[in-house]
Design a protein around this motif. Structure first.
Motif, short mmCIF file in Angstrom:
data_model
loop_
_atom_site.label_atom_id
_atom_site.label_comp_id
_atom_site.label_asym_id
_atom_site.label_seq_id
_atom_site.Cartn_x
_atom_site.Cartn_y
_atom_site.Cartn_z
N THR A 79 0.86 -1.18 0.00
CA THR A 79 0.00 0.00 0.00
C THR A 79 0.90 1.23 0.00
O THR A 79 2.09 1.15 0.34
N PRO A 80 0.34 2.40 -0.36
CA PRO A 80 1.15 3.63 -0.31
C PRO A 80 1.76 3.88 1.07
O PRO A 80 2.91 4.31 1.18
N ASP A 81 0.97 3.62 2.12
CA ASP A 81 1.50 3.84 3.47
C ASP A 81 2.67 2.91 3.76
O ASP A 81 3.65 3.31 4.39
N GLU A 82 2.57 1.67 3.32
CA GLU A 82 3.66 0.72 3.54
C GLU A 82 4.93 1.14 2.81
O GLU A 82 6.04 0.99 3.34
N LEU A 83 4.76 1.65 1.60
CA LEU A 83 5.93 2.12 0.85
C LEU A 83 6.56 3.33 1.52
O LEU A 83 7.79 3.47 1.57
N ASN A 84 5.70 4.22 2.04
CA ASN A 84 6.21 5.42 2.71
C ASN A 84 6.99 5.08 3.97
O ASN A 84 7.91 5.81 4.35
N GLU A 85 6.63 3.99 4.62
CA GLU A 85 7.24 3.63 5.89
C GLU A 85 8.32 2.55 5.75
O GLU A 85 8.91 2.13 6.74
N SER A 86 8.56 2.11 4.53
CA SER A 86 9.47 0.98 4.32
C SER A 86 10.94 1.38 4.46
O SER A 86 11.43 2.28 3.77
N PHE A 87 11.65 0.70 5.36
CA PHE A 87 13.09 0.91 5.48
C PHE A 87 13.82 0.41 4.25
O PHE A 87 14.86 0.95 3.87
N GLU A 88 13.28 -0.64 3.61
CA GLU A 88 13.95 -1.20 2.44
C GLU A 88 13.90 -0.25 1.26
O GLU A 88 14.87 -0.13 0.50
N VAL A 89 12.78 0.44 1.09
CA VAL A 89 12.71 1.43 0.02
C VAL A 89 13.76 2.53 0.26
O VAL A 89 14.47 2.94 -0.67
N THR A 90 13.87 2.98 1.49
CA THR A 90 14.88 4.00 1.82
C THR A 90 16.28 3.48 1.52
O THR A 90 17.13 4.20 0.98
N ARG A 91 16.52 2.22 1.87
CA ARG A 91 17.84 1.63 1.62
C ARG A 91 18.13 1.57 0.13
O ARG A 91 19.24 1.91 -0.32
N ILE A 92 17.16 1.17 -0.67
CA ILE A 92 17.37 1.05 -2.12
C ILE A 92 17.66 2.41 -2.73
O ILE A 92 18.50 2.54 -3.63
N VAL A 93 16.96 3.45 -2.25
CA VAL A 93 17.23 4.81 -2.74
C VAL A 93 18.69 5.19 -2.46
O VAL A 93 19.38 5.75 -3.32
N GLU A 94 19.17 4.84 -1.26
CA GLU A 94 20.56 5.13 -0.91
C GLU A 94 21.53 4.32 -1.77
O GLU A 94 22.60 4.81 -2.17
N VAL A 95 21.18 3.07 -2.06
CA VAL A 95 22.04 2.21 -2.88
C VAL A 95 22.15 2.77 -4.29
O VAL A 95 23.24 2.80 -4.88
N LEU A 96 21.03 3.22 -4.84
CA LEU A 96 21.05 3.81 -6.19
C LEU A 96 21.94 5.05 -6.23
O LEU A 96 22.69 5.26 -7.18
N ALA A 97 21.85 5.87 -5.18
CA ALA A 97 22.70 7.07 -5.11
C ALA A 97 24.17 6.68 -5.02
O ALA A 97 25.04 7.30 -5.66
#
Length: 503
Positions: A413-431
């Motif tokens: 869900t959108p809320d789950e994506l907003n709160e996901s630590f893994e999404v944050t980690r992937i953003v950092e990995v891409l950077a």
């Protein structure tokens, strides 16, 4: 404990009598007068108590204080109806500290030595301060520290002026006084709130600070601790020798130039710091002190026995503490600690943190620490582990794979994506991947190898694009910032790889 309030008229009458005749206070019976006026909020009562403390017979005044402390101690935990005109026991305690500070230095020693005279008084006072430790307001906690600091200085001056006092007696008194001061500072540590870590970080790393928000009233907290430091200096206390939470607090607020940055300092402070982090006590001071020590250019390579336990508690605090500024300073401190160890230990520690199953927030933050280490490696003139193929060999399998492995196949869900630590980690990995491609122009890490690029595309980027498309199809039309960040990250990486292929 007395719960009724004396009549205001009677208070004023005594107050006026004392004003008219300065010797009147010495004729009042402290054992009767002090318990009568101590609970009162009337300003006239405060004047009466102050006069008794300064002019009343010191032994009788001290006996009255002891009885009052006993009543306050017995009252603790009683939640019965309290007359609003009666002062809270915490405020009565603050007053009694001041009374002690005026009366004890007026004592004339008789049969007992100075240590034997003050020991029971200080022990009782310290016990009552401890009992109410969890119930102080910020203002009360600071007042307790200030009052005890002044008390310690006054008693110490009195002891030093007593001709009969031997050097041994003086040392014994200093120990008694320090125990009270150090314990009080530790008990009231959480009421200082002087933003020590924020101010230290801003001082040593101004280029990393956009804007610092300091708590209202932090100056009063800092001034309070300075009173305690003056008292500790007056009794000649070494803040590094046998450290405690109280010493740690004072050391963090002392002039950094007075702290010798040596292996002994870290060795001595380590047990106390670990205890503070584990109990979440004096965190602000611990982080401030570490910031100051690790910034110092004299700091040499630190032993694993010092660094690893600190990183363990810092990681736990950074992952669990609700205060964003505490988390930020923990991450920064971890970075500084790792910069002071051998490259092999630094790489091994970062690998462990990047794959830590217990602290998901750390897995995101550690990507930035890896990037920082790699950029330092590129800037190093000599051969460096972080500018070698070891970077991709050690971190590649961890960074360029989802955690958990099935993450890309799941729906959120959108809320789950907003709160996901893994999404944050992937953003950092891409950077990190983008920066690595751009900066490693000599391909020292092997990040530009065609096989490496194909492997990352197959195991990471392609599944991520598929997941992104599916997650976007399932949204409700609202902008979900994590998805935007992921898309931008993928686009930047694709653009960088496309430029490589052209060349």
């Amino acid at each position: 404990m007395t719960t009724s309030t004396p009549l205001a008229g009677f208070e004023l009458e005594i107050s006026h009598l004392i004003d008219d005749d300065s010797t009147a206070a010495s004729m009042l019976d402290p054992l009767t007068t002090l318990p009568l006026h101590l609970p009162s909020k009337n300003p006239a009562s405060a004047e009466v108590i102050s006069s008794i403390a300064e002019c009343g017979p010191p032994r009788e005044v001290i006996m009255a204080c002891q009885e009052a402390l006993e009543q306050i101690e017995q009252y603790n935990g009683q939640d019965g109806d309290q007359d609003e005109s009666v002062r809270a026991p915490q405020y009565q305690l603050i007053t009694l500290i001041d009374v002690y500070g005026a009366a004890i230095p007026r004592l004339q020693l008789r049969k007992k030595s100075a240590p034997d005279t003050i020991q029971p008084l200080i022990a009782q006072l310290g016990a009552v301060i401890q009992i109410y430790g969890d119930s102080y307001s910020v203002q009360q906690g600071r007042s307790i520290i200030r009052g005890v600091s002044i008390l310690v200085e006054r008693i110490n001056e009195w002891v030093m002026d007593i001709i009969e006092c031997t050097g041994e007696d003086q040392d014994a008194c200093k120990t008694i006084l320090w125990n009270l001061l150090g314990d009080t500072v530790a008990i009231c540590a959480d009421f200082v709130r002087s933003c020590a870590a924020k101010r230290a970080f801003e001082k040593y790393y101004p280029h990393l600070v956009i804007r610092t928000y300091l708590d209202e009233g932090w100056e009063d907290g800092e001034e309070t601790v300075q009173h305690a430091i003056e008292a500790a200096n007056a009794i000649g206390k070494d803040l590094i020798d046998e450290p405690s939470i109280g010493k740690l607090m004072l050391l963090a607020h002392s002039d950094p130039d007075t702290i010798p940055v040596t292996s002994r300092v870290f060795d001595e402070l380590l047990p106390c710091m670990l205890s503070a982090f584990q109990s979440w006590t004096a965190l602000d001071e611990c982080l401030a002190l570490l910031t100051s020590l690790l910034h110092d250019k004299r700091v040499f390579v630190l032993a694993p026995e010092i660094v690893m336990p600190l990183i363990t508690v810092l990681t736990a605090t950074a992952s669990r503490n609700p205060d964003p500024s505490v988390r930020q300073h923990c991450f920064s401190t971890i970075s500084r600690l790792l910069s002071k160890v051998q490259p092999e230990l630094r790489m091994d520690t970062l690998r462990t943190l990047a794959d830590d199953p217990y602290f998901p927030p750390m897995r995101s933050a550690v990507v930035g620490l890896i990037k920082e280490a790699v950029l330092e490696g590129f800037a190093c003139s000599s051969t460096n582990l972080f500018s070698s193929p070891a970077v991709m060999r050690v971190f590649g399998p961890i960074l360029f794979n989802p955690n958990p492995p099935e993450f890309f196949s799941q729906d959120f869900t959108p809320d789950e994506l907003n709160e996901s630590f893994e999404v944050t980690r992937i953003v950092e990995v891409l950077a990190f991947y983008y920066v690595l491609i751009q900066r490693d122009t000599q391909n020292q890490t092997g990040v530009r190898d065609r096989d490496m690029i194909r492997n990352i595309e197959r195991s990471f980027l392609a599944p991520l694009r598929t997941a992104l498309a599916r997650w976007k199809d399932g949204d409700t039309g609202d902008i979900i910032m994590p998805l935007v960040s992921l898309e931008l990250g993928v686009e930047r990486v694709d653009s960088a790889i496309a430029m490589l292929n052209k060349h």
